[in-house]
Design an enzyme around this catalytic site. Structure first.
Site, PDB file in Angstrom:
ATOM      1  N   HIS A  81       0.857  -1.187   0.000  1.00 25.70           N
ATOM      2  CA  HIS A  81       0.000   0.000   0.000  1.00 25.70           C
ATOM      3  C   HIS A  81       0.896   1.242   0.000  1.00 25.70           C
ATOM      4  O   HIS A  81       1.956   1.239   0.635  1.00 25.70           O
ATOM      5  CB  HIS A  81      -0.915  -0.004   1.231  1.00 25.70           C
ATOM      6  CG  HIS A  81      -1.972   1.046   1.150  1.00 25.70           C
ATOM      7  ND1 HIS A  81      -1.720   2.356   1.451  1.00 25.70           N
ATOM      8  CD2 HIS A  81      -3.260   0.985   0.759  1.00 25.70           C
ATOM      9  CE1 HIS A  81      -2.833   3.062   1.253  1.00 25.70           C
ATOM     10  NE2 HIS A  81      -3.775   2.249   0.836  1.00 25.70           N
ATOM     11  N   GLU A 153      -3.544   2.197  -7.304  1.00 20.27           N
ATOM     12  CA  GLU A 153      -3.988   3.294  -6.454  1.00 20.27           C
ATOM     13  C   GLU A 153      -3.079   4.499  -6.668  1.00 20.27           C
ATOM     14  O   GLU A 153      -1.999   4.574  -6.072  1.00 20.27           O
ATOM     15  CB  GLU A 153      -3.924   2.887  -4.979  1.00 20.27           C
ATOM     16  CG  GLU A 153      -4.858   1.763  -4.602  1.00 20.27           C
ATOM     17  CD  GLU A 153      -5.241   1.826  -3.120  1.00 20.27           C
ATOM     18  OE1 GLU A 153      -6.434   1.875  -2.851  1.00 20.27           O
ATOM     19  OE2 GLU A 153      -4.354   1.871  -2.268  1.00 20.27           O
ATOM     20  N   GLY A 159      -7.677   9.195  -0.456  1.00 16.44           N
ATOM     21  CA  GLY A 159      -8.150  10.000   0.670  1.00 16.44           C
ATOM     22  C   GLY A 159      -8.223  11.488   0.360  1.00 16.44           C
ATOM     23  O   GLY A 159      -8.415  12.300   1.266  1.00 16.44           O
ATOM     24  N   GLY A 219     -11.167   2.768   0.617  1.00 11.48           N
ATOM     25  CA  GLY A 219     -10.682   3.244   1.907  1.00 11.48           C
ATOM     26  C   GLY A 219     -11.803   3.909   2.687  1.00 11.48           C
ATOM     27  O   GLY A 219     -12.612   3.256   3.347  1.00 11.48           O
ATOM     28  N   GLY A 220     -11.877   5.224   2.617  1.00 12.58           N
ATOM     29  CA  GLY A 220     -12.819   6.007   3.414  1.00 12.58           C
ATOM     30  C   GLY A 220     -14.262   5.528   3.301  1.00 12.58           C
ATOM     31  O   GLY A 220     -14.968   5.417   4.320  1.00 12.58           O
TER      32      GLY A 220
HETATM   33  P1  13P Z   1      -9.708   6.166  -0.202  1.00  9.12           P
HETATM   34  O1  13P Z   1     -10.823   5.321  -0.802  1.00  9.12           O
HETATM   35  O2  13P Z   1     -10.067   6.736   1.131  1.00  9.12           O
HETATM   36  O3  13P Z   1      -9.167   7.158  -1.167  1.00  9.12           O
HETATM   37  O4  13P Z   1      -8.517   5.115   0.108  1.00  9.12           O
HETATM   38  C1  13P Z   1      -8.077   4.252  -0.874  1.00  9.12           C
HETATM   39  C2  13P Z   1      -7.130   3.311  -0.280  1.00  9.12           C
HETATM   40  O5  13P Z   1      -5.985   3.612  -0.072  1.00  9.12           O
HETATM   41  C3  13P Z   1      -7.611   1.982   0.056  1.00  9.12           C
HETATM   42  O6  13P Z   1      -6.557   1.202   0.505  1.00  9.12           O
END
Ligand code: 13P
EC number: 5.3.1.1
Length: 234
Positions: A81, A153, A159, A219-220
Site C-alpha cells: 500500500h 492506487e 483520501g 478506503g474512506g
Molecule cells: P480512499 O478510498 O479513502 O481514497 O482510500 C483508498 C485506499 O488507499 C484503500 O486502501
C-alpha cells in the site's frame, strides 16, 4: 488505523447481511482479525490483513507472519500500500517478497501500485507502476502470479477526494494488464485488477464499467456500510 471493537460490529454485521451481489472482502488492522474471523464466519464476505511480513518467522519484533494470518483463516493481505511504501520505506523488492511469503501460506496478496502526483505530472506514471509491478513479476512463478490480485492506487487520489477519471484509471490498468500479458496472456486476462483512490457510490459504476477495472479497493467509503455496499452493488 480506523475502527474499534464496537464500531466494527456495526459495520461487519451490516456488510454481512448484504446480498452477495459482488465479491466482498474486508482488510482490517491486525488486532481485529479475530473479530473478523468470528463475525464473518459462514458469510460470503472474505477478510484479510492490511500488511504481512516478508519474513517467515523469527526475531522480527512487531511483524506479523503470513502463517499467523493463515492460522486465523485470513484470505487476503494488502502488500505495498502506498502508505507502507512512503511511511515505512517499503521497497519494490520488499513488496515482492511479501507477496511471495503470503502466497506460500495460501494468502492472496493484493499488490498495490501507484504513482505520486509529481510522478504523474512528470509523465512517469507508466515507468513507476511498471517498475513496481516488474519487481513482483520477477519474484513470482507463473503459478503464483495467477493467484494475486493487483490494485492500482494513484497516490494523489487516496483520501483526497480526487478520483482518477475512469479514462485515466483504465489507461493505467490496460498498461498493467499488458505488462502481465507479456509474461502470460491467460494469467493477465484472469487477473483481478482493482482501482483504489476516492472510490465513492457516485463514481463506482463508471469506474467499474471500464474493461480493465474489475473492482475497487475502498478506503474512506468502506467505513460507512451503506456506501461500501452501494459500491459493492456497483
Ligand atoms: P480512499 O478510498 O479513502 O481514497 O482510500 C483508498 C485506499 O488507499 C484503500 O486502501
Amino acid at each position: 488505523m480506523h475502527g474499534s471493537l464496537a464500531a466494527n460490529v456495526t459495520l461487519l454485521e451490516a456488510i454481512k447481511a448484504a446480498p452477495a451481489s459482488a465479491r466482498l472482502a474486508v482488510c482490517a488492522p491486525f488486532p481485529y482479525l479475530a473479530q473478523c474471523q468470528a463475525l464473518l464466519a459462514g458469510s460470503a464476505v472474505a477478510w484479510g490483513a492490511q500488511d504481512v511480513s516478508a519474513e517467515a518467522r523469527g526475531a522480527f519484533t512487531g511483524e506479523v507472519a503470513a502463517s499467523m494470518l493463515a492460522e486465523f483463516g485470513a484470505s487476503y493481505a494488502l502488500v505495498g500500500h502506498s502508505e507502507r511504501r512512503s511511511y515505512h520505506g517499503e521497497t519494490d523488492a520488499t513488496v515482492a517478497a511479501k507477496a511471495v511469503r503470503a502466497l506460500e501460506f495460501g494468502i492472496v496478496p493484493v499488490v498495490c501500485v501507484g504513482e505520486s502526483l509529481a510522478q504523474r505530472e512528470a509523465g512517469e506514471t507508466e515507468a513507476v507502476v511498471g517498475r513496481q509491478l516488474g519487481a513482483v513479476l520477477e519474484a513470482l512463478s507463473l503459478d503464483q502470479l495467477g493467484r494475486i490480485v493487483l490494485a492500482y492506487e494513484p497516490v494523489w487520489a487516496i483520501g483526497t477526494g480526487k478520483t482518477a477519471s475512469s479514462e485515466q484509471a483504465q489507461a493505467v490498468h490496460a498498461f498493467l494488464r499488458a505488462q502481465v500479458a507479456a509474461r502470460d496472456a491467460g494469467v493477465a486476462a484472469r487477473m483481478a485488477m482493482l482501482y483504489g483512490g476516492s472510490v465513492k457510490p457516485d463514481n463506482a459504476a463508471e469506474l467499474f464499467s471500464m474493461p480493465d477495472i474489475d473492482g475497487g479497493l475502498i478506503g474512506g467509503a468502506s467505513l460507512k456500510s451503506d456506501d461500501f455496499l452501494a459500491i459493492g452493488n456497483a
